[in-house]
Every structure is written in C-alpha cells, then in structure tokens.
Design a protein around this motif. Sequence first.
Motif, PDB file in Angstrom:
ATOM      1  N   PRO A  61      36.366  47.799  42.998  1.00  0.00           N
ATOM      2  CA  PRO A  61      36.444  46.752  41.705  1.00  0.00           C
ATOM      3  C   PRO A  61      36.902  47.559  40.319  1.00  0.00           C
ATOM      4  CG  PRO A  61      34.210  47.732  42.386  1.00  0.00           C
ATOM      5  CD  PRO A  61      35.294  47.945  43.431  1.00  0.00           C
ATOM      6  N   ARG A  63      39.285  49.707  40.148  1.00  0.00           N
ATOM      7  CA  ARG A  63      40.787  49.593  40.027  1.00  0.00           C
ATOM      8  C   ARG A  63      40.846  48.025  39.636  1.00  0.00           C
ATOM      9  NH1 ARG A  63      44.696  52.118  44.317  1.00  0.00           N
ATOM     10  NH2 ARG A  63      42.877  53.837  44.127  1.00  0.00           N
ATOM     11  N   ASP A  64      40.385  46.938  40.097  1.00  0.00           N
ATOM     12  CA  ASP A  64      40.689  45.579  39.766  1.00  0.00           C
ATOM     13  C   ASP A  64      40.438  45.638  38.144  1.00  0.00           C
ATOM     14  OD1 ASP A  64      40.922  42.689  40.320  1.00  0.00           O
ATOM     15  OD2 ASP A  64      38.715  43.027  39.445  1.00  0.00           O
ATOM     16  N   ARG A  65      39.522  46.079  37.683  1.00  0.00           N
ATOM     17  CA  ARG A  65      39.024  46.013  36.314  1.00  0.00           C
ATOM     18  C   ARG A  65      40.268  46.700  35.430  1.00  0.00           C
ATOM     19  NH1 ARG A  65      36.633  48.767  32.085  1.00  0.00           N
ATOM     20  NH2 ARG A  65      36.245  50.564  33.379  1.00  0.00           N
ATOM     21  N   ARG A  68      43.890  44.788  35.628  1.00  0.00           N
ATOM     22  CA  ARG A  68      43.972  43.124  35.271  1.00  0.00           C
ATOM     23  C   ARG A  68      44.749  43.013  33.834  1.00  0.00           C
ATOM     24  NH1 ARG A  68      41.870  38.501  37.808  1.00  0.00           N
ATOM     25  NH2 ARG A  68      41.101  38.900  39.970  1.00  0.00           N
ATOM     26  N   ASP A 104      43.426  34.019  41.193  1.00  0.00           N
ATOM     27  CA  ASP A 104      42.321  34.502  41.305  1.00  0.00           C
ATOM     28  C   ASP A 104      41.457  34.004  42.679  1.00  0.00           C
ATOM     29  OD1 ASP A 104      40.066  36.033  40.489  1.00  0.00           O
ATOM     30  OD2 ASP A 104      39.522  35.031  38.710  1.00  0.00           O
ATOM     31  N   GLN A 126      40.361  34.595  32.853  1.00  0.00           N
ATOM     32  CA  GLN A 126      41.370  35.679  33.129  1.00  0.00           C
ATOM     33  C   GLN A 126      42.473  35.826  32.000  1.00  0.00           C
ATOM     34  OE1 GLN A 126      40.273  38.159  35.334  1.00  0.00           O
ATOM     35  NE2 GLN A 126      38.536  36.528  35.781  1.00  0.00           N
ATOM     36  N   ALA A 200      38.128  42.324  45.745  1.00  0.00           N
ATOM     37  CA  ALA A 200      38.497  42.334  44.671  1.00  0.00           C
ATOM     38  C   ALA A 200      39.620  43.431  44.627  1.00  0.00           C
ATOM     39  CB  ALA A 200      37.501  42.921  43.580  1.00  0.00           C
ATOM     40  N   GLY A 201      39.582  44.583  45.345  1.00  0.00           N
ATOM     41  CA  GLY A 201      40.354  45.706  45.366  1.00  0.00           C
ATOM     42  C   GLY A 201      41.669  45.100  45.981  1.00  0.00           C
ATOM     43  N   GLU A 203      42.888  41.941  46.427  1.00  0.00           N
ATOM     44  CA  GLU A 203      43.474  41.011  45.858  1.00  0.00           C
ATOM     45  C   GLU A 203      44.573  41.715  44.587  1.00  0.00           C
ATOM     46  OE1 GLU A 203      44.156  38.020  46.431  1.00  0.00           O
ATOM     47  OE2 GLU A 203      42.264  37.057  47.328  1.00  0.00           O
ATOM     48  N   ILE A 204      43.810  42.398  43.985  1.00  0.00           N
ATOM     49  CA  ILE A 204      44.468  42.929  42.828  1.00  0.00           C
ATOM     50  C   ILE A 204      45.715  43.877  43.277  1.00  0.00           C
ATOM     51  CG2 ILE A 204      43.181  45.570  42.619  1.00  0.00           C
ATOM     52  CD1 ILE A 204      44.464  43.193  39.760  1.00  0.00           C
TER      53      ILE A 204
END
Length: 236
Positions: A61, A63-65, A68, A104, A126, A200-201, A203-204
């Motif tokens: 998460p 990494r996602d943050r 983005r 998303d 987003q 989340a990881g 997907e990003i």
Amino acid sequence: MKRSGKSLFKGRLFAAAVILWAVRWYLQFPISYRDLERMLANRGVVVDHTTIFRWIQAYAPERDRRLRPHLRLTTGSWRVDETYIRVTGRWMYRAVDARGQTIDFLLSVKLDAAAARRFFRKALKQAHTVNPRTLTVDKNAAYPSATKAMKTGGELWRLTTLQQVKCLNNIVEQDHRRIKRLVRPGLGFKSFHTARRTIAGCEILAMVRKGQVAAIPTNDIPAQATFIATLFGVAA
C-alpha cells in the motif's frame, strides 16, 4: 505525514533494496510466498515466507500511495465491471478506460447500488481520473441506480452517458484475468484487510507496466526499480 525511506525501513533485519526487490517481484508475477522464499535463498538471502508476507502488507500500500501522484490522466471513457475474488467470498469492482489504462478498484462484500456508488466515488477522487463522458457497464441493475443518485447529488457529471453493452466491456473483462493470475498462487486471501493491501500493490505495478507513469518507460524493469527506490529514498 510522509515518512522518509530511512524511518520506513527502521527495525527491519534486511536491507531496504532487498525488501523492495522482493515486494516488487511478488506483486508483479504469479508466485507464492514460498516460491519467493526459495528465489531469495538462491541469491543468498535467507528469509522466511511469513516475513515476506509482512513485507507485502507493509510496503504494497505504501508503494501504491507513492506512485499514484505520478500517474498519467486516464480518458473519460470508462469500462466498469466486477469480478469475484476469493476473500471468504468477496467482489471486486474494477475499471479501465477505453485504452486499457487502469482507473481504480474496490473490494466489496456486496454487489449492489451502494457498493457501486462507493466505487465511483473512490475512482473520482483519484488525481489521475476525470469525470467520465461515458460509463460502459454490463446488465447489472445496480449501475443505473447508482449513477442516477450520483447525478442527482452532483457527484457525477449530469451529461455522463451510461451504456449497458456487455460486448464493449471485453477490455476490462480481459484485464480481470491478469489480477486473478497474480493472486491465484496464494490460494485466496484469509481477510479483507490482507486482500485490499495486496491487490493495491498488484494494481499499481500493473499501471506502471502499462506505461501509466510518465517518468518510467514501459517494460523497462531496471528503470522501474530505480524510480520506485527513489520514491522510497533508498538506492536501487
């Protein structure tokens, strides 16, 4: 408050570069925790698969943050669909644009209008999305109800067109296969919390692979690793 790379890895017994490498490979390829444990051991890094699990939960998460804010804008033509994920029986809403760029995702216990509204609200918040011109969905009755309520409340552009044409959604249905292929080696998730953080990881990193991060060339894995390490404030 954003933590520095040094504080983020404080207390870990392994180097930040090793942790980032392990997390990236787990989220990008269909391997299990035990497979990754053996891969690391082959490179002289002895670490238990339960420790790798904790790395994923901590850094996927994050990494996602951090990635983005660097995503390119998607188009206003959304393709929305839902798929089943093994999290003691949970659904996942996902959307891509007409070019296949990921918009998303949202995990949900139920498949209804309230869940659809939550998904649209999350997606619209987003920085890389725009209010859609068209929403292409399947025949699920939840979508007309959700979009009507959001237009009335001013959350969705009033001129947004809703299309319930299943054949036009092939692009997102094909994209479901990628996420299912990634999570299959884990034989499902034991909790909603674990699934949300792991996916989340996944997907990003899929967005990175699709070229949705302007600063990273598509399919340039060394460049991806270097850029992500820079975001975490560590050497690649």
